[in-house]
Design a protein around this motif. Structure first.
Motif, short mmCIF file in Angstrom:
data_model
loop_
_atom_site.label_atom_id
_atom_site.label_comp_id
_atom_site.label_asym_id
_atom_site.label_seq_id
_atom_site.Cartn_x
_atom_site.Cartn_y
_atom_site.Cartn_z
N PHE A 14 -33.61 7.76 -37.18
CA PHE A 14 -32.63 7.86 -36.10
C PHE A 14 -31.21 7.65 -36.63
CE2 PHE A 14 -36.47 7.00 -33.73
CZ PHE A 14 -36.29 7.67 -32.53
N ARG A 15 -30.25 8.02 -35.83
CA ARG A 15 -28.89 7.52 -35.99
C ARG A 15 -28.90 6.12 -35.37
NH1 ARG A 15 -26.04 12.00 -37.35
NH2 ARG A 15 -23.96 11.10 -36.98
N ALA A 16 -28.20 5.17 -35.97
CA ALA A 16 -28.33 3.78 -35.52
C ALA A 16 -27.07 2.99 -35.80
CB ALA A 16 -29.51 3.10 -36.21
N SER A 17 -26.88 1.93 -35.02
CA SER A 17 -25.83 0.95 -35.26
C SER A 17 -26.43 -0.43 -35.06
CB SER A 17 -24.65 1.15 -34.31
OG SER A 17 -23.70 0.13 -34.49
N LEU A 18 -26.46 -1.22 -36.12
CA LEU A 18 -27.04 -2.56 -36.06
C LEU A 18 -25.94 -3.56 -35.76
CD1 LEU A 18 -29.91 -3.79 -36.58
CD2 LEU A 18 -29.13 -4.31 -38.88
N LYS A 19 -25.55 -3.64 -34.49
CA LYS A 19 -24.41 -4.48 -34.10
C LYS A 19 -24.81 -5.93 -34.00
CE LYS A 19 -20.21 -5.33 -32.72
NZ LYS A 19 -20.23 -6.66 -33.34
N ARG B 274 -29.81 10.26 -48.28
CA ARG B 274 -30.49 9.78 -47.08
C ARG B 274 -30.27 8.29 -46.89
NH1 ARG B 274 -31.55 12.89 -43.48
NH2 ARG B 274 -33.02 14.24 -44.58
N ARG B 275 -30.03 7.88 -45.64
CA ARG B 275 -29.86 6.48 -45.28
C ARG B 275 -30.78 6.12 -44.14
NH1 ARG B 275 -27.87 7.11 -49.36
NH2 ARG B 275 -25.82 6.49 -50.17
N TRP B 276 -31.00 4.80 -43.98
CA TRP B 276 -31.84 4.33 -42.88
C TRP B 276 -31.28 4.82 -41.55
CZ3 TRP B 276 -31.08 0.85 -38.78
CH2 TRP B 276 -32.23 0.47 -38.12
N SER B 277 -29.97 4.75 -41.38
CA SER B 277 -29.31 5.35 -40.22
C SER B 277 -28.73 6.69 -40.63
CB SER B 277 -28.18 4.45 -39.71
OG SER B 277 -27.39 5.16 -38.76
N ARG B 278 -29.16 7.74 -39.95
CA ARG B 278 -28.64 9.07 -40.26
C ARG B 278 -27.13 9.15 -40.01
NH1 ARG B 278 -32.81 8.60 -42.42
NH2 ARG B 278 -34.66 9.92 -42.20
N ALA B 279 -26.62 8.28 -39.15
CA ALA B 279 -25.18 8.28 -38.85
C ALA B 279 -24.37 7.69 -40.00
CB ALA B 279 -24.91 7.49 -37.57
N PRO C 124 -28.60 0.33 -30.83
CA PRO C 124 -28.79 1.66 -30.25
C PRO C 124 -29.39 2.60 -31.29
CG PRO C 124 -26.47 1.30 -30.75
CD PRO C 124 -27.18 0.00 -31.04
N LEU C 125 -30.37 3.37 -30.87
CA LEU C 125 -31.03 4.36 -31.72
C LEU C 125 -30.96 5.70 -31.00
CD1 LEU C 125 -34.18 2.22 -32.54
CD2 LEU C 125 -32.43 2.84 -34.20
N TRP C 126 -30.50 6.74 -31.69
CA TRP C 126 -30.32 8.03 -31.03
C TRP C 126 -30.43 9.14 -32.07
CZ3 TRP C 126 -26.52 4.73 -32.51
CH2 TRP C 126 -25.41 5.23 -33.20
N THR C 127 -30.35 10.40 -31.61
CA THR C 127 -30.53 11.53 -32.52
C THR C 127 -29.32 12.46 -32.59
OG1 THR C 127 -31.58 12.85 -30.78
CG2 THR C 127 -33.04 11.53 -32.16
N ALA C 128 -28.56 12.59 -31.52
CA ALA C 128 -27.48 13.58 -31.45
C ALA C 128 -26.15 12.98 -31.92
CB ALA C 128 -27.34 14.10 -30.03
N ALA C 129 -25.49 13.66 -32.87
CA ALA C 129 -24.23 13.16 -33.42
C ALA C 129 -23.14 13.03 -32.37
CB ALA C 129 -23.77 14.06 -34.56
N GLU C 130 -23.20 13.87 -31.33
CA GLU C 130 -22.14 13.81 -30.31
C GLU C 130 -22.20 12.51 -29.50
OE1 GLU C 130 -25.30 16.73 -28.60
OE2 GLU C 130 -24.43 16.25 -30.56
N ASN C 131 -23.28 11.75 -29.65
CA ASN C 131 -23.40 10.49 -28.93
C ASN C 131 -22.95 9.28 -29.76
OD1 ASN C 131 -24.47 11.61 -26.54
ND2 ASN C 131 -26.53 11.66 -27.44
N ASP C 132 -22.50 9.52 -30.98
CA ASP C 132 -22.15 8.41 -31.88
C ASP C 132 -21.17 7.43 -31.23
OD1 ASP C 132 -23.73 9.67 -33.73
OD2 ASP C 132 -22.14 10.04 -35.19
N GLN C 133 -20.06 7.93 -30.76
CA GLN C 133 -19.01 7.05 -30.25
C GLN C 133 -19.46 6.29 -29.01
OE1 GLN C 133 -15.24 9.00 -29.66
NE2 GLN C 133 -14.25 7.19 -28.78
N ALA C 134 -20.10 7.00 -28.07
CA ALA C 134 -20.50 6.36 -26.81
C ALA C 134 -21.54 5.28 -27.03
CB ALA C 134 -21.03 7.42 -25.85
N TYR C 135 -22.49 5.53 -27.92
CA TYR C 135 -23.56 4.55 -28.11
C TYR C 135 -23.11 3.36 -28.94
CZ TYR C 135 -26.60 8.12 -26.08
OH TYR C 135 -27.18 9.04 -25.23
#
Length: 481
Positions: A314-319, A29-34, A385-396
């Motif tokens: 959430f899935r997340a990217s800390l840009k 498990r990670r802070w960002s599920r992604a 960006p914080l999201w839940t669906a893996a299919e949104n990884d690239q776009a977000y």
């Protein structure tokens, strides 16, 4: 090896199986599920010697190695797909306080919440992460900004000693007295040189802090007044001094927090190391705006590292973003419009955040500790960006990149206006490094960009301490041939 006696044996029970499953799930498990990846083998060590055996084995057998401290990296640097994962966070997260020497001895898997909780019992604190569930190891080894940076500098400026497992499996101490070259490298590029199983950090007397958040409607008038007041407080004068003199910190954010019912608001974080009277005087322009919500109060120090903690799960990217003072109100309005459009169109990302982080950088700029090459008057921001669906990884993640481009263009325009533009690479520190914080996601920057003129020395040290490049997860330094 002696055989076990019947009295020492017992059957494995369903409870044992459940406990093992829970442990394994926690290690992945990670802070960002992604950022989660399926490790091939997981080691949960209880002693540094166990870490040494694992690292040596991975090095000798060319096995991909990852180390989990807090597991907060959204870039996935604490994960491995099929390799060997060493999870320090599960069992090696103790903190010992030496009250007389004002030192904190912190195991490599600890989080800043662990450190804050131990220190506050003795009225002590050190420079740590602005979010308490961040791991100590990753933050310190990459430089380490915190709310105390205005007074105490970076985390690496307060690192006294580190216990390190090298790629060879050797366990060494690094400090200003021992293995000084390694100690220099660890303070800024540390992820490249070994597994730090203990940090010794300098602590300081620290009492309660005036802190909290204020929420405002995102009107053009409010934006202008908030930005102008922020510039007045944080912009240094000709002598490099600010009105806050290192005692204030905080940030400006756009978000849709639960108290606002999902509406877009401006969130202002106020942190002041002083009395209520002093804080309300210094931050008077903000109080005069009559916020919709005001949680500012005198709180224990650990509370300030939970003020802006994003939700977990959430899935997340800390840009990482970069900006310079003075902030332009028109630019903030432009970023707001971008944020509103993105979160309106993407229901899965409505909890996303954009933030300008604020503190007095004078103390950070005045030091030259370690291999960290990004000190300067440019401050840090985040597009989260914080999201839940893996299919949104690239776009977000692309949206976070787009926000970063907005910030880059604004910074370049400021440089040109000030007559100090230096080409397409963006602002550079005195050491030739980009002024971007490497602990945040920097998708497109190279290691040479992050380490600047320190890179060649790091290459030489890499050849000595990690010639096979075992530690290669974050801004990897290529060993010198």
């Amino acid at each position: 090896m002696s055989s076990s006696t019947s009295s020492s044996r017992r059957s494995i029970t369903p409870a044992d199986v459940d406990a093992l499953r829970s442990l394994l799930a926690g290690t992945i498990r990670r802070w960002s599920r992604a950022a989660e990846k399926p490790a091939g083998v997981v080691l949960v060590p209880t002693a540094v010697e166990q870490v040494a055996v694992a690292v040596k084995y991975a090095s000798e057998n060319n096995i991909d190695l990852a180390v989990k401290g807090g597991g907060h990296s959204t870039a996935g640097v604490s994960s491995t797909d099929g390799g060997l994962l060493v999870d320090l966070n599960a069992k090696l997260r103790g903190v010992t306080v030496d009250v007389d020497k004002k030192l904190l001895k912190v195991q490599g898997g600890a989080t800043w919440a662990d450190v804050d909780a131990a220190g506050v019992k003795h009225g002590l604190a050190t420079v740590g992460g602005t979010v308490a569930d961040t791991g100590v190891g990753g933050l310190v080894l990459g430089g380490g900004y915190g709310w105390l940076s205005g007074q105490r500098g970076l985390a690496i400026d307060n690192l006294v000693e580190a216990t390190v497992v090298l790629a060879s499996g050797e366990i060494v101490k690094a400090s200003e007295q021992d293995n000084t070259d390694l100690f220099w490298a660890l303070r800024g590029a540390g992820q490249n040189f070994g597994v730090v199983t203990e940090f010794v950090l300098r602590a300081f007397d620290q009492g309660d802090v005036w802190a909290g958040i204020q929420i405002y409607p995102p009107t053009p008038e409010n934006i202008t007044k908030i930005v102008n007041a922020t510039n007045e407080l944080y912009q240094p004068d000709a002598n490099g001094k600010t009105k806050l003199l290192g005692r204030g910190a905080g940030g400006i954010s756009f978000g849709r927090p639960p108290p606002a019912g999902g509406q877009v608001v401006i969130i202002v974080a106020i942190i002041y190391f002083g009395t209520e009277h002093e804080a309300k005087s210094v931050f008077k322009p903000f109080y005069d705006l009559t916020p919709l919500v005001d949680t500012t109060a005198l709180v224990p120090y650990p509370n300030i590292n939970t003020l802006l903690a994003p939700p977990i799960g959430f899935r997340a990217s800390l840009k990482g973003l970069a900006f310079a003072l003075p902030i332009r109100p028109g630019f903030v309005q432009e970023v707001l419009e971008n944020y509103v459009e993105f979160t309106d169109k993407n229901e899965d990302a409505r909890t996303s955040v954009i933030m300008w982080e604020l503190f007095d950088p004078a103390k950070v700029v005045s030091s030259d500790t370690g291999s960290f090459a990004n000190r300067g008057w440019v401050l840090n921001g985040i597009a989260l960006p914080l999201w839940t669906a893996a299919e949104n990884d690239q776009a977000y993640r692309q949206w976070a990149r787009d926000v970063n481009e907005l910030f880059k263009k604004e910074l370049e325009a400021q440089q040109k206006l000030n007559g100090d533009a230096k080409g397409d690479a963006g602002p550079r520190s005195g050491k030739g490094a980009v002024l971007l914080y490497g602990n945040y996601d920097q998708y497109d920057e190279r290691s040479k960009d992050i380490f600047g003129e320190n890179y060649s020395r790091l290459q030489s040290l890499k050849a000595r301490y990690d010639p096979k490049n075992v530690f290669n997860k974050l801004f990897a330094v290529t060993p010198q041939a």
